[in-house]
Design an enzyme around this catalytic site. Structure first.
Site, PDB file in Angstrom:
ATOM      1  N   ASP A   1      -5.384   7.470  24.836  1.00 36.12           N
ATOM      2  CA  ASP A   1      -4.677   6.546  23.942  1.00 36.12           C
ATOM      3  C   ASP A   1      -5.652   5.443  23.552  1.00 36.12           C
ATOM      4  O   ASP A   1      -5.837   4.462  24.262  1.00 36.12           O
ATOM      5  CB  ASP A   1      -3.455   5.966  24.646  1.00 36.12           C
TER       6      ASP A   1
ATOM      7  N   LYS B   1      -4.112   0.286  15.171  1.00 36.13           N
ATOM      8  CA  LYS B   1      -4.788  -1.016  15.090  1.00 36.13           C
ATOM      9  C   LYS B   1      -5.885  -1.050  14.029  1.00 36.13           C
ATOM     10  O   LYS B   1      -5.606  -1.185  12.844  1.00 36.13           O
ATOM     11  CB  LYS B   1      -5.357  -1.396  16.462  1.00 36.13           C
TER      12      LYS B   1
ATOM     13  N   TYR C   1       0.899   1.077  28.530  1.00 35.04           N
ATOM     14  CA  TYR C   1       1.954   1.101  27.503  1.00 35.04           C
ATOM     15  C   TYR C   1       1.509   2.007  26.367  1.00 35.04           C
ATOM     16  O   TYR C   1       0.428   1.835  25.806  1.00 35.04           O
ATOM     17  CB  TYR C   1       2.201  -0.316  26.975  1.00 35.04           C
TER      18      TYR C   1
END
Length: 438
Positions: A248, A276, A153
């Site tokens: 990613d 994050k 994702y």
């Protein structure tokens, strides 16, 4: 005061009422799909407070938290250094829509940690970061096709909602309504950990692939590590084809080590996406790479990307405090490794004593327990997990005061705030839960 003992027969009150009210005003009552708990059942807990390794809901019940806001809270909730940094920044102003000194400070911290990044651009989310990195790769190469992997994702940009794992898998959605086929026709979704599939795609679309984007350690079909040599093979294939490799690291960056997964696996990507932890719990994202590529980004070059709240001073302050702490206390990663191993192995052993099929995947402080009887290496094997059994496990652990991700297909996270007592209590809770499994 924290409530340490589970309350049997506890009846939800305020969370029930709040969820009912929210559903009248917000789609599904939530602002991100997995929060609705559809795959595990029950009413989502409305959280009101977090401190260290614990969270408290609006009904006054506390839990040992292994969600950690889905990864960014590596130092735990409300870490004093992070709180102080945010408070100091807020007193000066919450947003300016103009450049502030903290942006360059955080950029310097990131560049110092990741040699593959020479320049970095801040955005407000991981979705913006991956979307922008792919646009940049297309601008740099002049090519259209991109390669992603099933179960990975990379945010909810239209071109990336193809076999996207995580929340899409949790809800049983094949992709997303509202995404035209024309948008995804240049997205090639391949099985993760399958080098032969990548080689075949590059043969079929020779000279047409702009980039390969990959989670170096997948966190969105549960935690799934790369097979030995897999990432190096991707690097070799992309270099040979003059295709950009995008790691990613929105989830893995600064979590698996100060230099992220790229340092752990000795891989130097062309572009990296981050999020994050670099925001210390506040909304943030970033993409960066070689100066030659990044110089195509406006205002230096023709690849346009902008954002009013990009480089928000509160997010910069929280991220800078977090990253500086991690750099100055490098021993935290050894601590996280030890704590995570103890927890994951302890629960795995508890299940096997009761002959309950359970597998575990872990890299550093990211981990997932899969209710299946074979190792999980890709989306096909992850999808064989018994999601009903996971839902039962989730609900029972919650009753014992343990807050886990409400989906079989999401990674859990350890923080430096988790103590040995927290870990033993969680293993003890699992033992009691498994004792009741048939």
């Amino acid at each position: 005061m924290w409530q340490k003992e589970p309350v049997r027969g506890f009846t939800m009150k305020r969370s029930d009422r709040l969820f009912a009210a929210a559903q009248k005003l917000i789609p599904g009552g939530v602002n991100s799909p997995v929060r609705a708990w559809k795959s595990v059942g029950g009413t989502p807990r409305f959280l009101s407070r977090g401190l260290g390794a614990k969270v408290t809901d609006v009904d006054g019940r506390s839990y040992v938290d292994f969600v950690g806001s889905w990864g960014p809270l590596i130092l735990g909730h409300a870490h004093p250094e992070v709180v102080a940094a945010v408070e100091a920044a807020a007193r000066k102003g919450t947003s300016f829509g103009a450049t502030t000194p903290a942006e360059a400070d955080l950029a310097e911290e990131i560049v110092r940690a990741m040699p593959a990044i020479e320049k970095v651009r801040f955005v407000s989310s991981g979705t913006e970061a991956t979307m922008s990195a792919i646009r940049l790769a297309r601008a740099y190469t002049g090519r259209k096709y991109i390669v992603k992997f099933e179960g990975c994702y990379h945010g909810h940009a239209d071109m990336l909602l193809v076999k996207a794992g995580s929340g899409v898998a949790t809800l049983g959605i094949p992709g997303s309504a509202g995404v035209p086929e024309e948008v995804t026709q240049f997205t090639l979704a391949l099985p993760y950990n399958d080098v032969a599939a990548v080689e075949l795609a590059f043969e079929k679309f020779s000279g047409q692939i702009a980039c390969v984007i990959v989670e170096p350690v997948v966190g969105n079909m549960g935690c799934v590590p790369p097979a030995p040599g897999y990432l190096k093979a991707l690097r070799e294939i992309t270099l040979r084809a003059k295709t950009l490799l995008i790691l990613d690291e929105v989830m893995t960056g600064f979590r698996l080590g100060y230099g992220g997964a790229q340092a752990l696996f000795s891989i130097q990507p062309d572009l990296t996406t981050l999020g994050k932890i670099i925001g210390g719990g506040l909304p943030v994202g970033a993409y960066g790479g070689k100066a030659e590529i990044m110089n195509l980004v406006a205002p230096l070059g023709p690849m346009y990307q902008a954002g009013t709240l990009s480089g928000n001073p509160l997010a910069m302050a929280a991220g800078l405090a977090t990253l500086r702490h991690l750099r100055q206390h490098s021993e935290v990663y050894a601590q996280l490794e030890k704590s995570s191993a103890a927890l994951v192995d302890g629960i795995l052993q508890s299940a096997r004593k009761k002959k309950i099929p359970l597998e575990a995947s872990r890299v550093g402080s990211m981990f997932t327990w899969f209710f299946c009887d074979q190792p999980v290496t890709d989306w096909t094997s992850a999808a064989k997990s018994d999601t009903r059994k996971f839902a039962r496990f989730h609900r029972a652990m919650l009753e014992h005061g343990v807050y886990l991700p409400p989906s079989q297909f999401e990674a859990a996270f350890m923080s430096t705030a988790h103590t040995a007592a927290d870990i033993q209590a969680t293993i003890g809770a699992a033992e009691q839960v498994f004792a009741g499994f048939s």
